[in-house]
Design a protein around this motif. Structure first.
Motif, PDB file in Angstrom:
ATOM      1  N   GLY A  16       0.795  -1.220   0.000  1.00 12.88           N
ATOM      2  CA  GLY A  16       0.000   0.000   0.000  1.00 12.88           C
ATOM      3  C   GLY A  16       0.828   1.271   0.000  1.00 12.88           C
ATOM      4  N   ASP A  17       2.096   1.153  -0.366  1.00 14.95           N
ATOM      5  CA  ASP A  17       2.953   2.346  -0.443  1.00 14.95           C
ATOM      6  C   ASP A  17       2.421   3.298  -1.519  1.00 14.95           C
ATOM      7  OD1 ASP A  17       4.539   1.279   1.521  1.00 14.95           O
ATOM      8  OD2 ASP A  17       6.180   0.698   0.195  1.00 14.95           O
ATOM      9  N   PRO A  18       2.671   4.592  -1.322  1.00 15.86           N
ATOM     10  CA  PRO A  18       2.126   5.584  -2.266  1.00 15.86           C
ATOM     11  C   PRO A  18       2.858   5.613  -3.602  1.00 15.86           C
ATOM     12  CG  PRO A  18       3.429   6.677  -0.584  1.00 15.86           C
ATOM     13  CD  PRO A  18       3.384   5.218  -0.224  1.00 15.86           C
ATOM     14  N   VAL A  19       2.248   5.007  -4.607  1.00 18.39           N
ATOM     15  CA  VAL A  19       2.758   5.049  -5.970  1.00 18.39           C
ATOM     16  C   VAL A  19       1.548   4.950  -6.895  1.00 18.39           C
ATOM     17  CG1 VAL A  19       3.138   2.555  -6.148  1.00 18.39           C
ATOM     18  CG2 VAL A  19       4.443   4.097  -7.586  1.00 18.39           C
ATOM     19  N   THR A  20       1.606   5.683  -7.986  1.00 13.31           N
ATOM     20  CA  THR A  20       0.533   5.629  -8.975  1.00 13.31           C
ATOM     21  C   THR A  20       1.072   4.943 -10.218  1.00 13.31           C
ATOM     22  OG1 THR A  20      -0.431   7.674  -8.115  1.00 13.31           O
ATOM     23  CG2 THR A  20      -1.092   7.000 -10.335  1.00 13.31           C
ATOM     24  N   VAL A  21       0.372   3.898 -10.648  1.00  8.86           N
ATOM     25  CA  VAL A  21       0.757   3.152 -11.834  1.00  8.86           C
ATOM     26  C   VAL A  21      -0.024   3.724 -13.013  1.00  8.86           C
ATOM     27  CG1 VAL A  21       0.832   0.886 -12.941  1.00  8.86           C
ATOM     28  CG2 VAL A  21       1.183   1.086 -10.463  1.00  8.86           C
ATOM     29  N   VAL A  22       0.694   4.040 -14.100  1.00 13.63           N
ATOM     30  CA  VAL A  22       0.074   4.547 -15.324  1.00 13.63           C
ATOM     31  C   VAL A  22       0.333   3.551 -16.442  1.00 13.63           C
ATOM     32  CG1 VAL A  22      -0.043   6.435 -16.993  1.00 13.63           C
ATOM     33  CG2 VAL A  22       0.409   6.943 -14.578  1.00 13.63           C
ATOM     34  N   ASP A  23      -0.739   3.003 -16.987  1.00 11.23           N
ATOM     35  CA  ASP A  23      -0.649   2.038 -18.079  1.00 11.23           C
ATOM     36  C   ASP A  23      -0.777   2.811 -19.385  1.00 11.23           C
ATOM     37  OD1 ASP A  23      -1.132  -0.023 -19.996  1.00 11.23           O
ATOM     38  OD2 ASP A  23      -1.929  -1.310 -18.401  1.00 11.23           O
ATOM     39  N   VAL A  24       0.255   2.758 -20.227  1.00 10.92           N
ATOM     40  CA  VAL A  24       0.280   3.544 -21.466  1.00 10.92           C
ATOM     41  C   VAL A  24      -0.048   2.708 -22.710  1.00 10.92           C
ATOM     42  CG1 VAL A  24       1.905   5.221 -20.506  1.00 10.92           C
ATOM     43  CG2 VAL A  24       2.800   3.288 -21.819  1.00 10.92           C
ATOM     44  N   ARG A  25      -0.575   1.495 -22.501  1.00 12.82           N
ATOM     45  CA  ARG A  25      -0.935   0.652 -23.640  1.00 12.82           C
ATOM     46  C   ARG A  25      -2.213   1.174 -24.301  1.00 12.82           C
ATOM     47  NH1 ARG A  25      -1.746  -4.981 -21.261  1.00 12.82           N
ATOM     48  NH2 ARG A  25      -2.612  -3.706 -19.581  1.00 12.82           N
ATOM     49  N   GLU A  26      -2.539   0.589 -25.442  1.00  5.95           N
ATOM     50  CA  GLU A  26      -3.747   0.952 -26.179  1.00  5.95           C
ATOM     51  C   GLU A  26      -4.977   0.351 -25.497  1.00  5.95           C
ATOM     52  OE1 GLU A  26      -3.794   3.123 -28.711  1.00  5.95           O
ATOM     53  OE2 GLU A  26      -1.643   3.338 -28.432  1.00  5.95           O
ATOM     54  N   ASP A  27      -6.156   0.881 -25.839  1.00  2.00           N
ATOM     55  CA  ASP A  27      -7.409   0.464 -25.217  1.00  2.00           C
ATOM     56  C   ASP A  27      -7.626  -1.040 -25.273  1.00  2.00           C
ATOM     57  OD1 ASP A  27      -7.970   3.136 -24.670  1.00  2.00           O
ATOM     58  OD2 ASP A  27      -9.300   3.371 -26.389  1.00  2.00           O
ATOM     59  N   ASP A  28      -7.379  -1.657 -26.420  1.00  2.00           N
ATOM     60  CA  ASP A  28      -7.629  -3.091 -26.554  1.00  2.00           C
ATOM     61  C   ASP A  28      -6.681  -3.919 -25.688  1.00  2.00           C
ATOM     62  OD1 ASP A  28      -5.528  -2.283 -28.300  1.00  2.00           O
ATOM     63  OD2 ASP A  28      -5.813  -4.036 -29.559  1.00  2.00           O
ATOM     64  N   LYS A  57       3.727  13.455  -6.794  1.00  2.00           N
ATOM     65  CA  LYS A  57       3.509  12.023  -6.614  1.00  2.00           C
ATOM     66  C   LYS A  57       4.564  11.204  -7.359  1.00  2.00           C
ATOM     67  CE  LYS A  57      -1.467  12.084  -5.914  1.00  2.00           C
ATOM     68  NZ  LYS A  57      -2.751  11.528  -6.383  1.00  2.00           N
ATOM     69  N   GLU A  58       4.689   9.937  -6.938  1.00  2.00           N
ATOM     70  CA  GLU A  58       5.569   8.966  -7.598  1.00  2.00           C
ATOM     71  C   GLU A  58       4.736   8.182  -8.608  1.00  2.00           C
ATOM     72  OE1 GLU A  58       8.867   8.194  -7.139  1.00  2.00           O
ATOM     73  OE2 GLU A  58       9.172   9.786  -5.668  1.00  2.00           O
ATOM     74  N   TYR A  59       5.266   8.009  -9.811  1.00  2.00           N
ATOM     75  CA  TYR A  59       4.580   7.272 -10.867  1.00  2.00           C
ATOM     76  C   TYR A  59       5.446   6.129 -11.373  1.00  2.00           C
ATOM     77  CZ  TYR A  59       1.353  11.179 -11.022  1.00  2.00           C
ATOM     78  OH  TYR A  59       0.425  12.129 -10.683  1.00  2.00           O
ATOM     79  N   VAL A  60       4.779   5.032 -11.726  1.00  2.00           N
ATOM     80  CA  VAL A  60       5.433   3.926 -12.412  1.00  2.00           C
ATOM     81  C   VAL A  60       4.692   3.734 -13.727  1.00  2.00           C
ATOM     82  CG1 VAL A  60       5.989   1.465 -12.405  1.00  2.00           C
ATOM     83  CG2 VAL A  60       6.188   2.787 -10.298  1.00  2.00           C
ATOM     84  N   MET A  61       5.431   3.776 -14.810  1.00  2.00           N
ATOM     85  CA  MET A  61       4.854   3.634 -16.145  1.00  2.00           C
ATOM     86  C   MET A  61       4.927   2.174 -16.579  1.00  2.00           C
ATOM     87  SD  MET A  61       4.231   6.756 -16.210  1.00  2.00           S
ATOM     88  CE  MET A  61       3.493   6.996 -17.801  1.00  2.00           C
TER      89      MET A  61
END
Length: 98
Positions: A16-28, A57-61
């Motif tokens: 539960g550490d503070p990190v935001t995951v951003v998924d950069v893949r296409e919709d499908d 914030k911290e982000y992971v792509m």
């Protein structure tokens, strides 16, 4: 560029550490399954939508293999964000998906 292994990211998310995951893949690709906590911003939309992100914030792509997320990581680093690329992408992810 900072990187993280999928298992490391999974441990961080489980704690539960503070990190935001951003998924950069296409919709499908995302429709086939994504990390439950991840927000979805396709790579092509990052230059137009990065203002939606918080520089404190911290982000992971994340992407399929790590290449597109690496491009997003470089772009966001140049814009002053704290961002890390997940090596190996979803191909290497063994954690939960939704």
């Amino acid at each position: 560029m900072k990187t993280i292994l999928p298992d490391e990211l999974n441990r961080i998310l489980e704690k539960g550490d503070p990190v935001t995951v951003v998924d950069v893949r296409e919709d499908d690709e995302v429709a086939a399954g994504k990390i439950p906590q991840a927000i979805h911003i396709p790579l092509a939309d990052i230059p137009e939508r990065f203002q939606e992100l918080d520089r404190s914030k911290e982000y992971v792509m994340v992407c399929r293999s790590g290449h597109r997320s690496g491009l997003a990581t470089e772009f966001l680093q140049n814009e002053g964000f704290h961002v890390t690329n997940m090596e190996g992408g979803m191909l290497e992810w063994n954690g939960p998906v939704k």
